[in-house]
Design a protein around this motif. Structure first.
Motif, PDB file in Angstrom:
ATOM      1  N   LEU A 311       0.844  -1.202   0.000  1.00  0.00           N
ATOM      2  CA  LEU A 311       0.000   0.000   0.000  1.00  0.00           C
ATOM      3  C   LEU A 311       0.874   1.245   0.000  1.00  0.00           C
ATOM      4  O   LEU A 311       2.057   1.195   0.375  1.00  0.00           O
ATOM      5  CB  LEU A 311      -0.892   0.012   1.254  1.00  0.00           C
ATOM      6  CG  LEU A 311      -1.877  -1.146   1.400  1.00  0.00           C
ATOM      7  CD1 LEU A 311      -2.605  -1.026   2.733  1.00  0.00           C
ATOM      8  CD2 LEU A 311      -2.885  -1.156   0.256  1.00  0.00           C
ATOM      9  N   SER A 312       0.292   2.351  -0.404  1.00  0.00           N
ATOM     10  CA  SER A 312       1.032   3.608  -0.383  1.00  0.00           C
ATOM     11  C   SER A 312       1.192   4.077   1.055  1.00  0.00           C
ATOM     12  O   SER A 312       0.395   3.693   1.931  1.00  0.00           O
ATOM     13  CB  SER A 312       0.271   4.675  -1.170  1.00  0.00           C
ATOM     14  OG  SER A 312      -0.908   5.011  -0.478  1.00  0.00           O
ATOM     15  N   TYR A 314       0.537   6.845   2.188  1.00  0.00           N
ATOM     16  CA  TYR A 314      -0.656   7.613   2.535  1.00  0.00           C
ATOM     17  C   TYR A 314      -1.752   6.678   3.062  1.00  0.00           C
ATOM     18  O   TYR A 314      -2.326   6.901   4.129  1.00  0.00           O
ATOM     19  CB  TYR A 314      -1.152   8.372   1.304  1.00  0.00           C
ATOM     20  CG  TYR A 314      -2.508   9.023   1.475  1.00  0.00           C
ATOM     21  CD1 TYR A 314      -2.631  10.221   2.180  1.00  0.00           C
ATOM     22  CD2 TYR A 314      -3.657   8.427   0.950  1.00  0.00           C
ATOM     23  CE1 TYR A 314      -3.865  10.810   2.344  1.00  0.00           C
ATOM     24  CE2 TYR A 314      -4.897   9.010   1.121  1.00  0.00           C
ATOM     25  CZ  TYR A 314      -5.007  10.211   1.816  1.00  0.00           C
ATOM     26  OH  TYR A 314      -6.218  10.782   1.997  1.00  0.00           O
ATOM     27  N   ASP A 315      -1.992   5.604   2.339  1.00  0.00           N
ATOM     28  CA  ASP A 315      -2.999   4.624   2.778  1.00  0.00           C
ATOM     29  C   ASP A 315      -2.632   4.035   4.140  1.00  0.00           C
ATOM     30  O   ASP A 315      -3.464   3.924   5.033  1.00  0.00           O
ATOM     31  CB  ASP A 315      -3.099   3.476   1.764  1.00  0.00           C
ATOM     32  CG  ASP A 315      -3.779   3.914   0.466  1.00  0.00           C
ATOM     33  OD1 ASP A 315      -4.260   5.069   0.432  1.00  0.00           O
ATOM     34  OD2 ASP A 315      -3.828   3.101  -0.479  1.00  0.00           O
ATOM     35  N   LEU A 319      -4.749   3.965   7.563  1.00  0.00           N
ATOM     36  CA  LEU A 319      -5.267   2.682   8.060  1.00  0.00           C
ATOM     37  C   LEU A 319      -4.712   2.310   9.435  1.00  0.00           C
ATOM     38  O   LEU A 319      -5.372   1.622  10.211  1.00  0.00           O
ATOM     39  CB  LEU A 319      -4.945   1.566   7.057  1.00  0.00           C
ATOM     40  CG  LEU A 319      -5.732   1.613   5.748  1.00  0.00           C
ATOM     41  CD1 LEU A 319      -5.209   0.557   4.779  1.00  0.00           C
ATOM     42  CD2 LEU A 319      -7.228   1.396   5.998  1.00  0.00           C
ATOM     43  N   LYS A 344      -5.669  -3.316  -1.907  1.00  0.00           N
ATOM     44  CA  LYS A 344      -5.784  -1.939  -2.368  1.00  0.00           C
ATOM     45  C   LYS A 344      -7.262  -1.534  -2.506  1.00  0.00           C
ATOM     46  O   LYS A 344      -7.661  -0.446  -2.107  1.00  0.00           O
ATOM     47  CB  LYS A 344      -5.043  -1.798  -3.711  1.00  0.00           C
ATOM     48  CG  LYS A 344      -5.149  -0.421  -4.362  1.00  0.00           C
ATOM     49  CD  LYS A 344      -4.453   0.671  -3.550  1.00  0.00           C
ATOM     50  CE  LYS A 344      -4.749   2.057  -4.137  1.00  0.00           C
ATOM     51  NZ  LYS A 344      -4.448   3.120  -3.170  1.00  0.00           N
ATOM     52  N   ALA A 347      -8.541  -1.052   0.926  1.00  0.00           N
ATOM     53  CA  ALA A 347      -7.998   0.195   1.481  1.00  0.00           C
ATOM     54  C   ALA A 347      -8.754   1.390   0.902  1.00  0.00           C
ATOM     55  O   ALA A 347      -9.182   2.282   1.638  1.00  0.00           O
ATOM     56  CB  ALA A 347      -6.516   0.291   1.175  1.00  0.00           C
ATOM     57  N   ASN A 348      -8.930   1.381  -0.421  1.00  0.00           N
ATOM     58  CA  ASN A 348      -9.654   2.484  -1.059  1.00  0.00           C
ATOM     59  C   ASN A 348     -11.046   2.630  -0.480  1.00  0.00           C
ATOM     60  O   ASN A 348     -11.509   3.730  -0.193  1.00  0.00           O
ATOM     61  CB  ASN A 348      -9.764   2.239  -2.570  1.00  0.00           C
ATOM     62  CG  ASN A 348      -8.451   2.507  -3.273  1.00  0.00           C
ATOM     63  OD1 ASN A 348      -7.530   3.078  -2.677  1.00  0.00           O
ATOM     64  ND2 ASN A 348      -8.358   2.084  -4.519  1.00  0.00           N
ATOM     65  N   ILE A 351     -10.903   3.978   3.107  1.00  0.00           N
ATOM     66  CA  ILE A 351     -10.451   5.377   3.170  1.00  0.00           C
ATOM     67  C   ILE A 351     -11.477   6.326   2.543  1.00  0.00           C
ATOM     68  O   ILE A 351     -11.797   7.370   3.102  1.00  0.00           O
ATOM     69  CB  ILE A 351      -9.061   5.526   2.508  1.00  0.00           C
ATOM     70  CG1 ILE A 351      -8.019   4.790   3.347  1.00  0.00           C
ATOM     71  CG2 ILE A 351      -8.684   6.999   2.356  1.00  0.00           C
ATOM     72  CD1 ILE A 351      -6.698   4.580   2.658  1.00  0.00           C
ATOM     73  N   ASN A 352     -12.043   5.918   1.384  1.00  0.00           N
ATOM     74  CA  ASN A 352     -12.952   6.841   0.684  1.00  0.00           C
ATOM     75  C   ASN A 352     -14.378   6.790   1.211  1.00  0.00           C
ATOM     76  O   ASN A 352     -15.014   7.812   1.386  1.00  0.00           O
ATOM     77  CB  ASN A 352     -12.939   6.550  -0.812  1.00  0.00           C
ATOM     78  CG  ASN A 352     -11.551   6.750  -1.387  1.00  0.00           C
ATOM     79  OD1 ASN A 352     -10.788   7.590  -0.906  1.00  0.00           O
ATOM     80  ND2 ASN A 352     -11.214   5.951  -2.380  1.00  0.00           N
TER      81      ASN A 352
END
Lengths: 440, 466
Positions: A311-312, A314-315, A319, A344, A347-348, A351-352
């Protein structure tokens, strides 16, 4: 800047044990009627004796272990003697020369090691309230907080700027929350910050003075206070004045630190071993057993999220911010595996869409992702062939595009969507189209 | 009735020879008739005591039995008593009514005992005369021109005057044994940690030991059984089980008694002779007497003084004038002196020279006793260098207490068990006390030896004539 800031930190963390440090009273004083959560012990009445809270000691040691400290096999409590109206016994039970943990450290993102001098256990004091009753100014004492377990974490003066301090504090707050030993809620005073700031001309040379800023209750204010102090002291030093050794407070409205008291000499607290509490002996077995209670800490979790899930940062940062989210994510990844839902994607989604993880279960999240992604799955081959076909049939449009009439792309997009004949994200199609047009 | 020993009183109540109300009334009358001369009791608990006596008589008629059911006792006024003022004989706490009971008080209440009075002490238990009380001095029942000793002087005098069946005192160094010696009663100082300190106004926390003052050794054994044991409210109380002391008073083996000459130096000759005679008595009864060499007790004075004053200075900080109604200006001379000295010895720059050194010396004293107890079962010595001194003896002598307690301080510093029993009388008719010191948690041993001595002598039968 010709001066280098030298910053150290003292942080007090209130533990969320059910009962107080040395008696059976509740620690849940917030919002309770004054002096309703008290007894002979925390009121310091004649004959009241402190009996240490085992859980609080274990939790203090957990913090020590989590901060990489060396745990003392032999430690004790001491009395710190001083008079203050909110101090029921005329002394605070604290730890002087044998804290539960010593010589720990915490590593910042940039790899810098912040050395932690000590992690020790003590008791909180009561609270003074200055009010007007019938037109008369009075000071009142609420002892509800008296005796609430407090862990003090002291660093070496290893910070060089406010950003480092802020990062350390966020990491520390995250750790105690991961350990589930404190909520570390700043507004409630469950985490209190006291930076000490001075300026040196040469790295490694400690200045002959130190300015302490007391009882700051937000990370933002710590940052501001430090930056304010650096400027203030810089001006003094530039004028050839050594800033006096003093304690200052942060004034939120004026956005500046204000003098509270000048420390002419060190306070003499007349520390001596607390005779009411026998020394505390630990064994390596006990420490090992406690170590097992330490969950995967944020920094280790972040590394795993990077290596296992790619993961990035940022993620990962989002998290791992709190343990519940991270645990939820881990479970969802596990549940998603058999449905080929990638970390991913999860995670998206987390997060979103910000699902309420208190109310939802990871498997439900996977279902939601699956159902919404079905329509969005792109058959890359099909898309490529459709795009190629449309471009083949509209060579004029390509020329127009290359001559600067870029809005012709909208016409081409419409053609692709029509020919594709399935629900597809137009934005994605547009991106692909652009790629083609620019490459050909 | 009030002259009965605890053992006799229990027997009579069981036989219903008299009721608890009658016994309690007899003791209260005795207090009312004698205390104008003695000033042993500073708070008389009359109505409530009679009420409790009635209740215990009802209990007994229902067949309920408790170890001390219906027995009236007096309590040193540094033990917190719920809804009854607790002053520590200091004006600072003159109006303090605690909302809680000391563990000792609760245990006695649970065992059926009836509190009839709270006894005088040196203010904050600072002293060995009861002359420093803010409520006036207590006088010795054997001769009211003499001091009762202290700090549990009120409790000792009260028992010597038969105002109650037994009394509770507390000892930091000597405060049970020394007044017991001067008043001719039994005083048991249990091992530190044997009896809970919860609710006892703290003097020196690492030394304070509550204990009984009684008319006989068996009585002391009975009371100790009730008040001893682990207390979840006192982290320094011992989890060791409490033996049945009273049923274990007969020594089953030949014991070795240690005698150290240094404990007879500068002791009044009448006192020394009486104790030597007592030692002969032990020998006659088949005990082995062994000469041992302990540290000269004089070294304990400075060691004890430093540790005790340091703890006092911190323990008295809570009386800061905000609560309890009275300010720090109400502290008497002695308390002020102790606060000053303790504050000084804990100050930075002096800590190592005084407090830290004293802690090290304390360890040496403990080791010295451990060595002795590897050779002997108990140690016998005079309790105090002299018998009771005349009223006013403490004036102009700020170290009076420490000198009067020189012979009990070493064993107190080491947290040992000890007992005082009467072993003679001076030419003036004042009691002489002997102490028997045992290892930690060996109260059985000191009780057995004291019992053996008492069974073979008549000193304890003599009564003070008031």
């Amino acid at each position: 800047m010709k001066y280098l800031p030298v910053i150290g930190l003292e942080v007090h963390v209130e533990l969320k044990t059910k009962s107080k440090m040395f008696c059976g009273c509740s620690t849940q004083y917030f919002g309770k009627a004054p002096n309703s959560q008290t007894c002979a012990v925390c009121l310091g009445m004649p004959g009241g004796l402190p009996v240490p809270n085992k859980k609080a000691i274990e939790w203090c040691i957990l913090i020590g272990i989590a901060l990489n400290g060396k745990i003392a096999l032999h430690s004790k409590f001491d009395r710190k003697n001083y008079f203050y109206p909110d101090l029921a016994k005329g002394y605070q039970i604290s730890q002087y020369d044998m804290p539960f943990a010593k010589n720990g450290y915490l590593i910042l993102q940039n790899g810098k090691k912040i050395r932690i001098r000590r992690v020790h256990m003590e008791e909180d004091t009561g609270k003074l309230m200055h009010e007007k009753i019938n037109g008369e100014s009075v000071s009142l004492i609420d002892f509800n907080r008296s005796g609430v377990p407090l862990v003090e974490i002291v660093t070496e003066p290893d910070f060089e700027n406010a950003e480092e301090v802020k990062e350390y504090l966020q990491a520390l707050q995250q750790i105690v929350r991961y350990l589930e030993v404190s909520d570390a809620n700043m507004e409630r005073g469950e985490m209190r910050l006291e930076p000490n700031i001075s300026l040196t001309v040469k790295k490694g040379v400690l200045p002959p003075y130190k300015v302490e800023v007391k009882n700051i209750n937000s990370f933002k204010f710590v940052e501001k206070a430090i930056n304010f102090e650096i400027k203030r002291q810089e001006i003094l030093l530039s004028d050839g004045i050594t800033p006096p050794q003093e304690t200052r407070g942060w004034n939120e409205t004026k956005n500046e630190t204000i003098l509270q008291r000048v420390k002419e000499e060190a306070n003499d607290y007349r520390y001596f071993p607390e005779p009411d509490i026998p020394p505390i002996q630990l064994t390596n077995e006990i420490i090992e057993k406690l170590t097992k209670f330490i969950p995967e800490l944020p920094n280790i979790k972040a590394k795993r999220f990077k290596s296992s899930y790619d993961l990035s940062s940022y993620d990962i940062e989002i998290l791992t911010r709190d343990k519940n989210t991270a645990d939820f994510f881990d479970k969802a990844v596990l549940d998603g595996k058999s449905f080929s839902v990638t970390p991913k994607q999860i995670a998206n989604y987390i997060i979103n869409k910000k699902p309420d993880i208190e109310k939802s279960v990871p498997s439900e999240i996977i279902k939601t992702i699956l159902s919404s992604s079905k329509s969005n799955t792109i058959d890359e081959q099909k898309l490529t062939s459709v795009i190629e076909k449309v471009l083949q049939e509209n060579k004029n449009a390509i020329n127009d595009y290359k001559n600067g009439k870029t809005n012709v792309i909208m016409y081409l997009l419409g053609q692709v969507l029509r020919l594709y004949d399935e629900k597809i994200d137009p934005k994605l199609v547009k991106e692909n189209l652009e790629k083609y047009l620019n490459n050909n | 009735m009030n002259t009965l020993t605890l053992t006799e009183a229990i027997e009579n109540l069981k036989n219903k020879s008299f009721s608890s109300v009658e016994l309690t009334n007899a003791c209260i009358s005795r207090i009312q008739n004698t205390d104008s001369k003695l000033n042993a009791v500073i708070t008389l608990i009359k109505e409530q005591a009679i009420e409790n006596a009635e209740k215990s008589d009802v209990k007994r008629s229902k067949g309920i039995d408790l170890p001390l059911l219906g027995i009236p006792y007096v309590l040193k006024d540094n033990f917190s008593t719920q809804n009854i003022r607790t002053t520590a004989s200091s004006n600072v706490l003159a109006n303090f009514i605690p909302p809680y009971n000391a563990t000792v008080v609760q245990k006695l209440e649970d065992a059926g005992a009836i509190l009839i009075g709270k006894t005088n002490l040196d203010a904050w238990a600072h002293g060995s005369s009861t002359e420093t009380s803010d409520f006036g001095p207590t006088k010795n029942p054997w001769n009211v021109g003499y001091l009762p000793g202290g700090s549990s002087g009120g409790s000792a005098a009260s028992i010597a005057a038969n105002q109650a069946i037994f009394a509770i005192g507390s000892e930091t160094a000597g405060s049970i044994r020394q007044p017991a010696s001067w008043c001719g009663v039994v005083g048991l100082k249990p091992t530190y940690g044997r009896v809970s300190r919860f609710g006892v106004v703290a003097m020196a926390s690492s030394l304070d030991s509550p204990g009984p003052l009684t008319k006989t050794v068996k009585d002391a054994a009975l009371v100790l059984k009730v008040i001893a044991g682990h207390d979840p409210k006192d982290a320094t109380s011992s989890p060791l089980l409490v033996p049945d002391y009273a049923n274990n008073l007969q020594n089953k083996k030949k014991m070795t008694i240690g005698v150290s000459e240094d404990y007879f130096n500068s002791v009044d000759s009448q006192v020394a002779n009486a104790v030597y005679k007592a030692i002969e008595e032990f020998e006659k009864k088949g005990m082995l007497i062994k000469k041992i060499k302990l540290f000269d007790p004089k070294y304990a004075i400075s060691d004890y003084t430093i540790i005790q004053r340091a703890e006092v200075s911190s323990n008295l900080a809570r009386y800061d004038g905000i609560r309890y109604g009275n300010g720090r200006d109400m502290f008497g001379e002695e308390a002020k002196r102790r606060i000053m000295l303790g504050t000084f010895t804990l100050s930075s720059g002096y800590y190592d020279a005084y407090y830290n050194k004293a802690v090290k010396v304390r360890t040496e004293i403990i080791n010295d006793f451990n060595k002795a107890f590897s050779e002997v079962d108990a140690i016998v010595a005079p309790t105090a260098p002299t018998a009771a001194l005349p009223l006013g003896a403490t004036k102009e002598n700020s170290m009076f207490g420490e000198l009067a307690d020189v012979l009990v301080e070493p064993s107190s510093i080491a947290g040992l068990s000890g007992i005082n029993v009467t072993c003679g009388f001076t030419s003036l008719g004042l009691p002489i006390g002997m102490q028997i010191i045992g290892p930690q948690f060996k109260e059985e041993v000191v009780l057995q030896l004291a019992h053996l001595f008492e069974q073979n002598t008549l000193f304890h039968k003599q009564q003070a004539k008031l």
